[in-house]
Design a protein around this motif. Structure first.
Motif, PDB file in Angstrom:
ATOM      1  N   ARG A  30     -37.271 -52.863  51.504  1.00 48.38           N
ATOM      2  CA  ARG A  30     -35.966 -52.690  50.676  1.00 48.38           C
ATOM      3  C   ARG A  30     -36.315 -52.881  49.322  1.00 48.38           C
ATOM      4  NH1 ARG A  30     -30.661 -56.004  52.301  1.00 48.38           N
ATOM      5  NH2 ARG A  30     -31.704 -57.741  51.477  1.00 48.38           N
ATOM      6  N   ARG A  42     -38.089 -49.880  48.035  1.00 48.31           N
ATOM      7  CA  ARG A  42     -37.477 -48.501  47.841  1.00 48.31           C
ATOM      8  C   ARG A  42     -36.296 -48.717  46.657  1.00 48.31           C
ATOM      9  NH1 ARG A  42     -35.465 -44.133  49.275  1.00 48.31           N
ATOM     10  NH2 ARG A  42     -33.103 -43.745  49.333  1.00 48.31           N
ATOM     11  N   GLN A  43     -35.801 -50.111  46.350  1.00 47.13           N
ATOM     12  CA  GLN A  43     -34.925 -50.327  45.143  1.00 47.13           C
ATOM     13  C   GLN A  43     -35.766 -49.862  43.961  1.00 47.13           C
ATOM     14  OE1 GLN A  43     -33.202 -53.961  44.966  1.00 47.13           O
ATOM     15  NE2 GLN A  43     -32.062 -53.675  43.092  1.00 47.13           N
ATOM     16  N   TYR A  44     -36.761 -50.523  43.714  1.00 44.42           N
ATOM     17  CA  TYR A  44     -37.892 -50.133  42.567  1.00 44.42           C
ATOM     18  C   TYR A  44     -37.980 -48.744  42.469  1.00 44.42           C
ATOM     19  CZ  TYR A  44     -42.204 -50.668  39.790  1.00 44.42           C
ATOM     20  OH  TYR A  44     -43.288 -50.350  38.997  1.00 44.42           O
ATOM     21  N   GLU A  83     -35.224 -46.783  40.951  1.00 42.04           N
ATOM     22  CA  GLU A  83     -35.011 -47.130  39.548  1.00 42.04           C
ATOM     23  C   GLU A  83     -36.080 -46.484  38.742  1.00 42.04           C
ATOM     24  OE1 GLU A  83     -35.068 -51.297  39.312  1.00 42.04           O
ATOM     25  OE2 GLU A  83     -32.931 -51.529  40.225  1.00 42.04           O
TER      26      GLU A  83
END
Length: 352
Positions: A122, A125-127, A130
Motif C-alpha cells: 500500500r 502504491r501511494q508512492y 504521487e
C-alpha cells in the motif's frame, strides 16, 4: 529490525522484494520483480479472517501460528537462498504489518537481518501514484493511424533503436480494441498497470521526450493518468498511413494466423463480432459480415470491419489534438521507423 522506505528500496540495485502475502494477493498485484514466499495459502488466509471476525484476534493469532510453524524452515530457506546468491531480500506484505514483521523476525532469529518495507504494498502504491505525474518527460510524440497501420510494431522498432517509448498497450496487456485480448491473458488491472508505467518512466527518466500511441483514456481494464493524456494532446503528432491491403494483411498476421488452429478462435470471433454488429446500421453489411465469418474468410471479415466500422469511427479523434499532424508513409514498417527517426533528429527541441 531494519525498516526501509519505498524510495530507499528503489535506490538498491541488488534488492529483491519478497512478497509474503497469499498467492492470490500476489497474483492480483505486486511490486515489479517481487518473488512470492507466502505465509498462508489463499484458503488459510480466508479461514484466519473468518476466525478473527467470529472469535477475536487472540484465537485467530493462535491459529495462524499453528499454520505457519511447520512452514518456517522452508520459507527461511528460500529467503536465505536469495541472500546467499547476492540479493538483498526486502520483506513486504499488504501494509507493512504483522506478516512482514513476523518473517523478518524469524530471519533475525536465524542470524540474517533483513529489511522490511515501511507501509508494504500500500505504501509502494501511494508512492508511485504521487511520483508518476512528475516523471513524465516534457514533450510527447504521439503516433496516430487507423487500425492495422502497424503502430505497435513501429513503436517496438523505435525502442530497439534506443528511443524512449512508453508501450501503453503492452503495459495494459490489451491491444486496445474489441479483439484486444486475442492470444493474450485477460489484461492487467489498474494497480499492475500503474506499477509497470512507473517502471517504464524510471527507465526513460533522463529523456526530454517520449513516444506513445494515440490511445483513448481507457485501455481494457485500465485508465490512463490525466497528466499523460494532457502531454499526449499537446505534443507532436505523427499520422501513419497505409493501404487497406497491407493493413488487412498485418491484422491477419497478428490476430488470426497465430490462433487459426486453436479450438476457441472461431467462437471468440463470432462472440466479438456480435458486439460490433449492434453498432452497425447497414443491414447488408451485417449480413455480409455474418456470411464471411461463417465461411471463415477472415481477410474479408477484416476488410469489412476496417471499411465499415473502424475507419469511419477514427476520423473524429484528431479533433482532440492541438498541434498539426505530420503524415508518415507506413506501408513498410522499416521505412516508417527510419522516417520517424529523421523527423525526431530534425527537431532540435527533442534532442535537448
Amino acid at each position: 529490525m531494519k525498516e526501509i522506505t519505498v524510495d530507499q528500496l528503489l535506490q538498491l540495485n541488488n534488492a529483491v522484494p519478497v512478497d509474503v502475502r497469499s498467492p492470490g494477493e500476489y497474483k492480483e498485484f505486486r511490486i515489479p520483480g517481487a518473488v512470492n514466499i507466502p505465509l498462508f495459502t489463499d484458503e488459510e488466509r480466508a479461514m484466519i479472517g473468518t476466525i478473527y471476525k467470529q472469535e477475536g484476534s487472540d484465537v485467530a493469532k493462535w491459529r495462524a501460528m499453528e499454520i505457519v510453524s511447520p512452514k518456517i524452515p522452508s520459507m527461511l530457506g528460500q529467503i536465505r537462498e536469495l541472500h546467499e546468491n547476492g540479493h538483498l531480500p526486502v520483506i513486504y506484505c499488504w501494509r507493512g504489518g504483522m506478516r512482514s514483521k513476523a518473517v523478518a523476525t524469524f530471519m533475525a532469529f536465524a542470524g540474517i537481518s533483513l529489511p522490511r518495507l515501511i507501509g508494504g504494498y500500500r505504501g509502494y502504491r501511494q508512492y508511485i501514484l504521487e511520483k508518476i505525474p512528475t516523471m513524465l518527460p516534457d514533450k510527447a510524440i504521439t503516433l496516430h493511424g487507423m487500425t492495422g497501420v502497424g503502430k505497435t510494431d513501429i513503436l517496438k522498432g523505435l525502442r530497439e533503436q534506443g528511443l524512449p517509448v512508453i508501450d501503453l498497450e503492452g503495459l495494459a496487456g490489451h491491444r486496445g480494441s474489441i479483439f484486444g485480448t486475442f492470444g493474450l491473458f485477460p489484461g492487467n488491472n489498474q494497480k499492475t498497470f500503474d506499477s509497470l508505467l512507473f517502471q517504464s518512466l524510471s527507465e526513460i527518466k533522463d529523456s526530454s521526450f517520449f513516444l506513445i500511441e494515440a490511445e483513448s483514456k481507457r485501455i481494457g481494464k485500465v485508465v490512463l493518468p490525466d497528466e499523460l493524456l494532457i502531454r499526449k494532446q499537446q505534443g507532436m503528432n505523427l499520422n501513419l498511413q497505409a493501404s487497406i491491403p497491407s493493413r488487412v494483411e498485418r491484422i491477419y498476421q497478428d490476430y488470426v494466423k497465430p490462433y487459426l488452429e486453436e479450438g476457441w478462435f472461431y467462437e471468440k470471433v463470432i462472440e466479438r463480432l456480435a458486439f460490433i454488429k449492434k453498432r452497425l446500421k447497414n443491414r447488408e453489411i451485417i449480413e455480409l459480415l455474418d456470411e464471411e465469418a461463417t465461411a471463415q474468410n477472415y481477410k474479408s471479415v477484416i476488410k469489412i470491419l476496417l471499411e465499415d466500422y473502424y475507419d469511419p469511427r477514427y476520423t473524429h479523434k484528431h479533433m482532440e489534438y492541438k498541434e498539426p499532424f505530420l503524415h508518415i508513409d507506413a506501408e513498410n514498417t522499416h521505412d516508417a521507423i527510419k522516417e520517424i527517426m529523421k523527423v525526431i533528429a530534425s527537431k532540435e527541441a527533442f534532442s535537448k
